[in-house]
Design a protein around this motif. Structure first.
Motif, short mmCIF file in Angstrom:
data_model
loop_
_atom_site.label_atom_id
_atom_site.label_comp_id
_atom_site.label_asym_id
_atom_site.label_seq_id
_atom_site.Cartn_x
_atom_site.Cartn_y
_atom_site.Cartn_z
N VAL A 333 -11.74 44.59 -2.71
CA VAL A 333 -10.60 45.08 -3.48
C VAL A 333 -9.71 45.89 -2.55
CG1 VAL A 333 -9.86 46.41 -5.49
CG2 VAL A 333 -12.04 45.18 -5.54
N ASP A 334 -8.40 45.59 -2.54
CA ASP A 334 -7.49 46.27 -1.62
C ASP A 334 -6.45 47.13 -2.34
OD1 ASP A 334 -5.96 44.34 -2.75
OD2 ASP A 334 -5.52 43.25 -0.89
N GLU A 335 -6.69 47.49 -3.63
CA GLU A 335 -5.78 48.37 -4.34
C GLU A 335 -6.56 49.28 -5.30
OE1 GLU A 335 -3.08 46.06 -6.84
OE2 GLU A 335 -4.32 44.34 -6.36
N ASP A 336 -5.90 50.35 -5.72
CA ASP A 336 -6.59 51.41 -6.45
C ASP A 336 -6.47 51.31 -7.97
OD1 ASP A 336 -7.39 52.53 -4.07
OD2 ASP A 336 -5.68 53.92 -3.97
N ASN A 337 -5.55 50.50 -8.48
CA ASN A 337 -5.37 50.43 -9.92
C ASN A 337 -5.06 49.01 -10.34
OD1 ASN A 337 -2.38 50.12 -9.69
ND2 ASN A 337 -2.53 52.22 -8.90
N GLY A 338 -5.09 48.79 -11.67
CA GLY A 338 -4.97 47.46 -12.23
C GLY A 338 -6.25 47.10 -12.95
N ILE A 339 -6.33 45.87 -13.41
CA ILE A 339 -7.52 45.40 -14.11
C ILE A 339 -8.16 44.30 -13.27
CG2 ILE A 339 -8.44 44.29 -16.16
CD1 ILE A 339 -5.25 46.37 -16.29
N GLY A 366 5.34 40.24 -18.78
CA GLY A 366 6.29 41.23 -18.30
C GLY A 366 5.96 42.66 -18.67
N GLN A 367 4.90 42.89 -19.46
CA GLN A 367 4.54 44.24 -19.88
C GLN A 367 3.39 44.77 -19.04
OE1 GLN A 367 6.31 45.97 -22.20
NE2 GLN A 367 7.64 44.16 -22.19
N PRO A 368 3.52 45.97 -18.47
CA PRO A 368 2.42 46.53 -17.66
C PRO A 368 1.17 46.75 -18.52
CG PRO A 368 4.47 47.73 -17.30
CD PRO A 368 4.71 46.85 -18.48
N VAL A 369 0.02 46.52 -17.92
CA VAL A 369 -1.26 46.79 -18.58
C VAL A 369 -2.00 47.84 -17.76
CG1 VAL A 369 -1.53 44.60 -19.80
CG2 VAL A 369 -2.21 44.74 -17.41
N LYS A 370 -2.50 48.86 -18.44
CA LYS A 370 -3.12 49.99 -17.75
C LYS A 370 -4.64 49.95 -17.74
CE LYS A 370 0.73 53.07 -18.91
NZ LYS A 370 1.14 54.34 -19.59
N ASN A 371 -5.21 49.22 -18.70
CA ASN A 371 -6.66 49.16 -18.78
C ASN A 371 -7.09 47.84 -19.41
OD1 ASN A 371 -6.34 49.61 -21.67
ND2 ASN A 371 -6.04 51.77 -21.16
N ALA A 372 -8.41 47.63 -19.45
CA ALA A 372 -8.93 46.37 -19.97
C ALA A 372 -8.59 46.20 -21.45
CB ALA A 372 -10.44 46.31 -19.75
N GLU A 373 -8.53 47.32 -22.18
CA GLU A 373 -8.22 47.24 -23.61
C GLU A 373 -6.80 46.73 -23.86
OE1 GLU A 373 -11.76 49.36 -23.03
OE2 GLU A 373 -9.79 49.86 -22.20
N ASP A 374 -5.88 47.03 -22.95
CA ASP A 374 -4.52 46.51 -23.09
C ASP A 374 -4.51 44.98 -23.02
OD1 ASP A 374 -3.51 49.04 -23.33
OD2 ASP A 374 -2.74 49.18 -21.28
N ILE A 375 -5.32 44.43 -22.13
CA ILE A 375 -5.39 42.96 -22.02
C ILE A 375 -6.05 42.38 -23.26
CG2 ILE A 375 -6.42 41.05 -20.72
CD1 ILE A 375 -6.02 42.63 -18.20
N GLN A 376 -7.11 43.02 -23.71
CA GLN A 376 -7.78 42.55 -24.93
C GLN A 376 -6.82 42.51 -26.11
OE1 GLN A 376 -10.50 45.13 -27.32
NE2 GLN A 376 -12.08 43.75 -26.55
N LYS A 377 -6.01 43.56 -26.26
CA LYS A 377 -5.06 43.60 -27.37
C LYS A 377 -3.97 42.54 -27.21
CE LYS A 377 -2.30 46.83 -30.11
NZ LYS A 377 -1.19 45.88 -30.33
N ALA A 378 -3.49 42.34 -25.98
CA ALA A 378 -2.46 41.32 -25.76
C ALA A 378 -2.98 39.94 -26.10
CB ALA A 378 -1.99 41.37 -24.30
N VAL A 379 -4.22 39.65 -25.76
CA VAL A 379 -4.81 38.35 -26.06
C VAL A 379 -5.01 38.22 -27.57
CG1 VAL A 379 -6.82 36.87 -25.74
CG2 VAL A 379 -5.90 38.16 -23.81
#
Length: 415
Positions: A333-339, A366-379
């Motif tokens: 992993v080469d970055e500190d944030n994201g999912i 086009g919407q930033p996601v800050k955590n895994a729950e944001d992706i879960q909700k988007a799906v």
């Protein structure tokens, strides 16, 4: 003996019958005056309002006290109004199911048989499990919203409404992913609840719970909305797809499936979970989520949830370091944030779209996601077969991939 303070001389009172009678009369008049003023105080009037300008105070005090004075009544509060309006639409649900316990194969070994003899059962063992929960009527034709775990696997479901009538209930459908179920009873012109909008909730608003905790029917508790958007992992049910409402209104076993109400008597959530050992913490499914699932259960008897087929984790600098220092991780992993995508399931929509383990997701549509729950909700908010545009980072370069969610396989726990 009375003492005159001016000259300190002692006097003996006259003992004539007339003086005694006058003394008794004074005591009677004082007593009547005390009773009169006390009754007017209780009835909310000033003492002076009971006197006439044309009467002497002695005449007024000598009148008999009124006998029809009633105590002031307390005004009903908003909670009482809510309970009177919603209470008739809250039901008790008693369910039972037969559980069969299979004998382990090792018990069929002749050595066990010879040793234990007749103590070993020869047939599968059956037992009946019973449970009690709550629900609320959403349609006057007998459609009732409750938790899936209240009626899951039930052989019989009995519904009792507040007026004492009891009905046999039929489970129209359950959705274990959100813990929502619909039960139908054969009745008409039933009282119903009014649904609110859980998207508008703010911490600090009033919250009222009605249900049947611990077998105590029609119990009412009140509190506030403590928080919104609690994730399933925070609540301790990671297999659910719900952003929970947190409340400090007392919720106990048996409250499951009952309504959580606002100060206007609208249902804003369905009580569903408590954390073992916690005090003053209860959780409810937002009514917007419950209603969306209920509509599908009524129409189709089941719910199809959009599904990607990935296991993911929210990146932090510490997690990045742990992964990179672990030779068995198989990732860099080469970055500190994201999912971070930790795993992609075979033959899943994500695999077919080209997502890989090690990809770091930053945006969806086009919407930033800050955590895994944001992706879960988007799906979860998407539609089967619709396009989700993923913006991600792979091998130190930015990429964009389109993923079409498929139908969620209930037996799997992946998001």
């Amino acid at each position: 003996m009375l003492v005159d303070n001016q000259n300190s001389k002692a006097y003996k009172p006259a003992s004539s019958p007339f003086r005694k009678a006058l003394s008794y009369l004074s005591l009677v008049l004082l007593g009547a005056g005390a009773t009169f003023s006390g009754n007017y105080f209780l009835s909310g009037h000033l003492f002076s309002q009971g006197l006439s300008n044309s009467r002497s105070s002695t005449q007024a005090l000598a009148e008999p006290a009124p006998t029809n004075v009633s105590l002031p009544t307390q005004n009903t509060n908003f909670i009482t109004n809510v309970v009177e309006k919603v209470g008739p639409a809250v039901v008790r649900i008693d369910s039972s199911r037969t559980v069969t316990t299979q004998m382990p194969d090792m018990f069929n070994n002749p050595l066990f048989r010879d040793f234990f003899g007749a103590d070993l059962p020869t047939e599968p063992q059956k037992r009946v499990e019973r449970g009690t929960g709550s629900g609320f009527i959403i349609n006057s034709n007998g459609e009732i919203l409750t938790n899936a775990h209240v009626v899951e696997g039930a052989d019989t479901v009995n519904v009792t409404i507040k007026d004492g009538r009891s009905f046999v209930g039929k489970v129209m459908g359950t959705d274990p992913v959100t813990d929502v179920a619909i039960v139908k009873i054969q009745a008409s012109n039933l009282p119903t609840v009014m649904l609110g909008n859980s998207e508008e909730l703010k911490p600090g608003e009033w919250a009222i719970a009605i249900g049947n905790p611990l077998g105590l029917d029609n119990t009412v508790t009140k509190g506030i909305i403590s928080a919104t958007g609690r994730t399933s992992s925070q609540v301790g049910v990671p297999d659910k797809r719900v952003q929970f409402i947190q409340t400090d209104a007392a919720i106990n076993p048996g409250n499951s499936g009952g309504p959580l109400l606002n100060a206007s008597g609208q249902v804003i959530g369905m009580n569903t979970a408590i954390i073992q050992g916690a005090q003053g913490l209860g959780f409810a499914i937002p009514i917007n989520t419950a209603k969306r699932i209920a509509d599908q259960l009524i129409a189709h008897g089941k719910v199809q949830h959009p599904y990607l087929g990935i296991q993911m984790v929210t990146l932090t600098p510490d997690l990045k370091q742990n992964i990179n220092n672990n030779p068995n991780a198989g990732l860099t992993v080469d970055e500190d944030n994201g999912i971070l995508i930790a795993k992609v399931m075979q033959n899943s929509p994500a695999a077919k779209a080209g997502l890989r383990a090690g990809d770091v997701i930053h945006k969806i549509n086009g919407q930033p996601v800050k955590n895994a729950e944001d992706i879960q909700k988007a799906v979860e908010d998407s539609q089967l077969g619709s396009n989700l545009q993923f913006e991600l980072h792979r091998n130190q370069r930015d990429m964009s991939l389109t993923v079409q969610p498929g139908a969620f396989p209930i037996e799997q726990a992946q998001k």
